[in-house]
Design a protein around this motif. Structure first.
Motif, PDB file in Angstrom:
ATOM      1  N   GLU A 122      12.682   0.169   6.231  1.00 55.22           N
ATOM      2  CA  GLU A 122      11.989   1.421   6.551  1.00 55.22           C
ATOM      3  C   GLU A 122      10.737   1.587   5.698  1.00 55.22           C
ATOM      4  O   GLU A 122       9.704   2.045   6.189  1.00 55.22           O
ATOM      5  CB  GLU A 122      12.925   2.608   6.345  1.00 55.22           C
ATOM      6  N   ARG A 123      10.817   1.204   4.418  1.00 56.10           N
ATOM      7  CA  ARG A 123       9.626   1.280   3.560  1.00 56.10           C
ATOM      8  C   ARG A 123       8.538   0.331   4.038  1.00 56.10           C
ATOM      9  O   ARG A 123       7.351   0.682   4.014  1.00 56.10           O
ATOM     10  CB  ARG A 123       9.988   0.962   2.111  1.00 56.10           C
ATOM     11  N   ASP A 124       8.915  -0.861   4.477  1.00 55.03           N
ATOM     12  CA  ASP A 124       7.939  -1.799   5.022  1.00 55.03           C
ATOM     13  C   ASP A 124       7.281  -1.231   6.276  1.00 55.03           C
ATOM     14  O   ASP A 124       6.063  -1.345   6.457  1.00 55.03           O
ATOM     15  CB  ASP A 124       8.608  -3.128   5.375  1.00 55.03           C
ATOM     16  N   GLU A 125       8.089  -0.648   7.143  1.00 55.39           N
ATOM     17  CA  GLU A 125       7.549  -0.075   8.372  1.00 55.39           C
ATOM     18  C   GLU A 125       6.588   1.069   8.054  1.00 55.39           C
ATOM     19  O   GLU A 125       5.539   1.202   8.689  1.00 55.39           O
ATOM     20  CB  GLU A 125       8.696   0.408   9.266  1.00 55.39           C
ATOM     21  N   GLU A 126       6.924   1.879   7.081  1.00 53.32           N
ATOM     22  CA  GLU A 126       6.037   2.979   6.681  1.00 53.32           C
ATOM     23  C   GLU A 126       4.737   2.449   6.084  1.00 53.32           C
ATOM     24  O   GLU A 126       3.662   2.998   6.336  1.00 53.32           O
ATOM     25  CB  GLU A 126       6.747   3.895   5.688  1.00 53.32           C
ATOM     26  N   ALA A 127       4.815   1.383   5.319  1.00 57.22           N
ATOM     27  CA  ALA A 127       3.602   0.780   4.755  1.00 57.22           C
ATOM     28  C   ALA A 127       2.701   0.226   5.856  1.00 57.22           C
ATOM     29  O   ALA A 127       1.471   0.353   5.795  1.00 57.22           O
ATOM     30  CB  ALA A 127       3.972  -0.325   3.769  1.00 57.22           C
ATOM     31  N   VAL A 128       3.276  -0.358   6.877  1.00 52.14           N
ATOM     32  CA  VAL A 128       2.494  -0.868   8.002  1.00 52.14           C
ATOM     33  C   VAL A 128       1.841   0.287   8.743  1.00 52.14           C
ATOM     34  O   VAL A 128       0.672   0.203   9.131  1.00 52.14           O
ATOM     35  CB  VAL A 128       3.394  -1.713   8.939  1.00 52.14           C
ATOM     36  N   ARG A 129       2.559   1.372   8.933  1.00 54.66           N
ATOM     37  CA  ARG A 129       1.987   2.540   9.615  1.00 54.66           C
ATOM     38  C   ARG A 129       0.813   3.125   8.820  1.00 54.66           C
ATOM     39  O   ARG A 129      -0.197   3.534   9.380  1.00 54.66           O
ATOM     40  CB  ARG A 129       3.041   3.611   9.823  1.00 54.66           C
ATOM     41  N   ARG A 130       0.961   3.172   7.495  1.00 55.08           N
ATOM     42  CA  ARG A 130      -0.137   3.689   6.650  1.00 55.08           C
ATOM     43  C   ARG A 130      -1.366   2.788   6.766  1.00 55.08           C
ATOM     44  O   ARG A 130      -2.485   3.269   6.798  1.00 55.08           O
ATOM     45  CB  ARG A 130       0.316   3.789   5.202  1.00 55.08           C
ATOM     46  N   MET A 131      -1.141   1.486   6.803  1.00 55.53           N
ATOM     47  CA  MET A 131      -2.273   0.556   6.915  1.00 55.53           C
ATOM     48  C   MET A 131      -2.959   0.688   8.262  1.00 55.53           C
ATOM     49  O   MET A 131      -4.182   0.567   8.344  1.00 55.53           O
ATOM     50  CB  MET A 131      -1.790  -0.890   6.713  1.00 55.53           C
ATOM     51  N   HIS A 132      -2.203   0.961   9.315  1.00 55.53           N
ATOM     52  CA  HIS A 132      -2.830   1.155  10.630  1.00 55.53           C
ATOM     53  C   HIS A 132      -3.624   2.450  10.684  1.00 55.53           C
ATOM     54  O   HIS A 132      -4.638   2.510  11.373  1.00 55.53           O
ATOM     55  CB  HIS A 132      -1.759   1.168  11.734  1.00 55.53           C
ATOM     56  N   ARG A 133      -3.205   3.463   9.951  1.00 58.03           N
ATOM     57  CA  ARG A 133      -3.971   4.724   9.926  1.00 58.03           C
ATOM     58  C   ARG A 133      -5.293   4.547   9.179  1.00 58.03           C
ATOM     59  O   ARG A 133      -6.267   5.219   9.486  1.00 58.03           O
ATOM     60  CB  ARG A 133      -3.154   5.828   9.262  1.00 58.03           C
TER      61      ARG A 133
END
Length: 135
Positions: A122-133
């Motif tokens: 979940e932390r990895d997925e959140e980090a990917v979402r932040r990078m896409h933003r």
């Protein structure tokens, strides 16, 4: 794949679940009255182990990986409950304490590791979402 902490968690949980199967020759007599319970006790850790191994390979598809880890944790919790019921009902805690501890602690450790792996995914997925933003 190998540099992620959830891979380590999943592989150690897989090892714990497969180590649990080493108790089968000792416990075969405990399932003489209900043979289907013995197959259930064997099947839950094997299915959870297969799911956690598959989750290691699906590191690029994190939503599916999270679902597989959640299902493996659910199967491991069932295995833990079944092992605890087996220890309590057969009196293994009085006669063979080390076997009883192994039957309870291995699924418990696997469950904790699977929950930690899910949180890391979940932390990895959140980090990917932040990078896409940020793009």
């Amino acid at each position: 794949m190998w540099q992620r902490v959830q891979t380590l968690y999943l592989l150690v949980a897989d090892f714990c679940l497969l180590t649990l199967l080493l108790f089968w020759p000792t416990l075969r007599g405990a399932f003489s009255s209900l043979p289907w319970l013995g197959w259930l006790w064997l099947g839950l850790p094997v299915c959870a182990s297969v799911l956690s191994t598959a989750a290691v390979a699906l590191f690029r598809n994190r939503p599916l990986q999270m679902r597989l880890v959640r299902l493996a944790a659910l199967l491991t919790a069932g295995s833990l409950g079944l092992s605890m019921a087996l220890v309590i009902n057969t009196g293994l805690a009085r006669s063979h304490l080390t076997i009883a501890l192994g039957l309870v602690l291995l699924p418990l450790l696997a469950y904790v590791l699977l929950v930690r792996a899910r949180r890391a995914i979940e932390r990895d997925e959140e980090a990917v979402r932040r990078m896409h933003r940020l793009r």
